[in-house]
Design a protein around this motif. Structure first.
Motif, PDB file in Angstrom:
ATOM      1  N   LYS A   1       0.834  -1.207   0.000  1.00 26.73           N
ATOM      2  CA  LYS A   1       0.000   0.000   0.000  1.00 26.73           C
ATOM      3  C   LYS A   1       0.867   1.254   0.000  1.00 26.73           C
ATOM      4  CE  LYS A   1      -4.228  -1.795   1.928  1.00 26.73           C
ATOM      5  NZ  LYS A   1      -5.314  -1.606   2.879  1.00 26.73           N
ATOM      6  N   LEU A   2       1.937   1.225   0.795  1.00 27.45           N
ATOM      7  CA  LEU A   2       2.854   2.359   0.827  1.00 27.45           C
ATOM      8  C   LEU A   2       3.490   2.575  -0.544  1.00 27.45           C
ATOM      9  CD1 LEU A   2       4.479   4.563   2.289  1.00 27.45           C
ATOM     10  CD2 LEU A   2       6.129   2.775   2.902  1.00 27.45           C
ATOM     11  N   MET A   3       3.921   1.498  -1.180  1.00 24.80           N
ATOM     12  CA  MET A   3       4.562   1.618  -2.483  1.00 24.80           C
ATOM     13  C   MET A   3       3.594   2.159  -3.529  1.00 24.80           C
ATOM     14  SD  MET A   3       7.659   0.976  -2.034  1.00 24.80           S
ATOM     15  CE  MET A   3       7.697   1.310  -0.275  1.00 24.80           C
ATOM     16  N   GLU A   4       2.333   1.814  -3.412  1.00 25.19           N
ATOM     17  CA  GLU A   4       1.324   2.360  -4.325  1.00 25.19           C
ATOM     18  C   GLU A   4       1.213   3.870  -4.142  1.00 25.19           C
ATOM     19  OE1 GLU A   4      -3.451   1.960  -5.133  1.00 25.19           O
ATOM     20  OE2 GLU A   4      -2.400   0.251  -4.272  1.00 25.19           O
TER      21      GLU A   4
ATOM     22  N   ARG B   1       5.491   9.915  -6.699  1.00 30.85           N
ATOM     23  CA  ARG B   1       6.859  10.132  -7.179  1.00 30.85           C
ATOM     24  C   ARG B   1       7.264   9.247  -8.345  1.00 30.85           C
ATOM     25  NH1 ARG B   1      10.386   9.440  -1.967  1.00 30.85           N
ATOM     26  NH2 ARG B   1       8.580   9.384  -0.611  1.00 30.85           N
ATOM     27  N   GLY B   2       6.427   8.286  -8.701  1.00 31.54           N
ATOM     28  CA  GLY B   2       6.735   7.391  -9.818  1.00 31.54           C
ATOM     29  C   GLY B   2       7.226   6.030  -9.356  1.00 31.54           C
ATOM     30  N   CYS B   3       7.174   5.089 -10.283  1.00 32.47           N
ATOM     31  CA  CYS B   3       7.541   3.697  -9.975  1.00 32.47           C
ATOM     32  C   CYS B   3       9.009   3.549  -9.598  1.00 32.47           C
ATOM     33  CB  CYS B   3       7.225   2.794 -11.169  1.00 32.47           C
ATOM     34  SG  CYS B   3       5.457   2.576 -11.427  1.00 32.47           S
TER      35      CYS B   3
ATOM     36  N   ALA C   1      10.989   5.628  -8.070  1.00 31.79           N
ATOM     37  CA  ALA C   1      11.198   6.078  -6.690  1.00 31.79           C
ATOM     38  C   ALA C   1      10.649   5.061  -5.700  1.00 31.79           C
ATOM     39  CB  ALA C   1      10.536   7.432  -6.473  1.00 31.79           C
ATOM     40  N   ALA C   2       9.487   4.496  -5.995  1.00 37.75           N
ATOM     41  CA  ALA C   2       8.900   3.489  -5.112  1.00 37.75           C
ATOM     42  C   ALA C   2       9.781   2.248  -5.053  1.00 37.75           C
ATOM     43  CB  ALA C   2       7.494   3.127  -5.577  1.00 37.75           C
ATOM     44  N   ASN C   3      10.283   1.820  -6.196  1.00 33.07           N
ATOM     45  CA  ASN C   3      11.155   0.643  -6.220  1.00 33.07           C
ATOM     46  C   ASN C   3      12.452   0.893  -5.460  1.00 33.07           C
ATOM     47  OD1 ASN C   3       9.314  -0.859  -7.681  1.00 33.07           O
ATOM     48  ND2 ASN C   3      10.213  -0.296  -9.647  1.00 33.07           N
ATOM     49  N   ALA C   4      13.027   2.078  -5.611  1.00 29.34           N
ATOM     50  CA  ALA C   4      14.253   2.416  -4.882  1.00 29.34           C
ATOM     51  C   ALA C   4      14.000   2.421  -3.382  1.00 29.34           C
ATOM     52  CB  ALA C   4      14.786   3.769  -5.343  1.00 29.34           C
ATOM     53  N   LEU C   5      12.860   2.968  -2.970  1.00 24.63           N
ATOM     54  CA  LEU C   5      12.528   2.983  -1.549  1.00 24.63           C
ATOM     55  C   LEU C   5      12.310   1.571  -1.021  1.00 24.63           C
ATOM     56  CD1 LEU C   5      11.897   4.439   1.079  1.00 24.63           C
ATOM     57  CD2 LEU C   5       9.547   4.740   0.248  1.00 24.63           C
ATOM     58  N   ARG C   6      11.625   0.736  -1.781  1.00 24.11           N
ATOM     59  CA  ARG C   6      11.395  -0.650  -1.359  1.00 24.11           C
ATOM     60  C   ARG C   6      12.730  -1.371  -1.153  1.00 24.11           C
ATOM     61  NH1 ARG C   6       6.992  -4.354  -2.125  1.00 24.11           N
ATOM     62  NH2 ARG C   6       6.035  -2.897  -3.567  1.00 24.11           N
ATOM     63  N   GLU C   7      13.649  -1.196  -2.077  1.00 22.94           N
ATOM     64  CA  GLU C   7      14.959  -1.841  -1.952  1.00 22.94           C
ATOM     65  C   GLU C   7      15.712  -1.322  -0.737  1.00 22.94           C
ATOM     66  OE1 GLU C   7      16.208  -4.502  -3.553  1.00 22.94           O
ATOM     67  OE2 GLU C   7      14.175  -4.538  -4.352  1.00 22.94           O
ATOM     68  N   GLU C   8      15.623  -0.026  -0.505  1.00 20.88           N
ATOM     69  CA  GLU C   8      16.291   0.548   0.674  1.00 20.88           C
ATOM     70  C   GLU C   8      15.658   0.042   1.954  1.00 20.88           C
ATOM     71  OE1 GLU C   8      19.183   2.332   2.695  1.00 20.88           O
ATOM     72  OE2 GLU C   8      19.096   2.355   0.521  1.00 20.88           O
ATOM     73  N   MET C   9      14.335  -0.102   1.972  1.00 23.31           N
ATOM     74  CA  MET C   9      13.663  -0.640   3.156  1.00 23.31           C
ATOM     75  C   MET C   9      14.128  -2.068   3.426  1.00 23.31           C
ATOM     76  SD  MET C   9       9.823   0.957   2.734  1.00 23.31           S
ATOM     77  CE  MET C   9       9.149   0.248   4.243  1.00 23.31           C
ATOM     78  N   ARG C  10      14.311  -2.845   2.371  1.00 22.76           N
ATOM     79  CA  ARG C  10      14.809  -4.213   2.538  1.00 22.76           C
ATOM     80  C   ARG C  10      16.211  -4.215   3.136  1.00 22.76           C
ATOM     81  NH1 ARG C  10      12.470  -6.325  -3.222  1.00 22.76           N
ATOM     82  NH2 ARG C  10      10.440  -6.987  -2.441  1.00 22.76           N
TER      83      ARG C  10
END
Length: 68
Positions: free
Chosen positions: A31-34, A40-42, A44-53
């Motif tokens: 939900k956060l990534m959505e 901010r665009g896909c 940015a969301a993917n970069a944040l997801r990877e950083e969260m991991r």
């Protein structure tokens, strides 16, 4: 665009903040990534997801009382 030290630090801080706020389950993170993707665009969301991991893997080094 190259990733500066400041940008990497900002992304790490943002990832840590979301994790501390309880975004630790797949459903919550999705939900956060959505939301992030819509704002901010896909990429940015993917970069944040990877950083969260990455931050999750190292959480005991920066998060006192981190969930195991």
């Amino acid at each position: 665009m190259t990733d500066t030290g400041a940008e990497a630090h900002r992304r790490a801080c943002e990832a840590r903040e979301w994790l501390r706020e309880g975004y630790v389950t797949e459903a919550k993170v999705n939900k956060l990534m959505e939301r992030i993707s819509n704002k901010r665009g896909c990429a940015a969301a993917n970069a944040l997801r990877e950083e969260m991991r990455l931050q999750w893997k190292n959480r005991t080094s920066w998060w006192e009382g981190a969930p195991l």
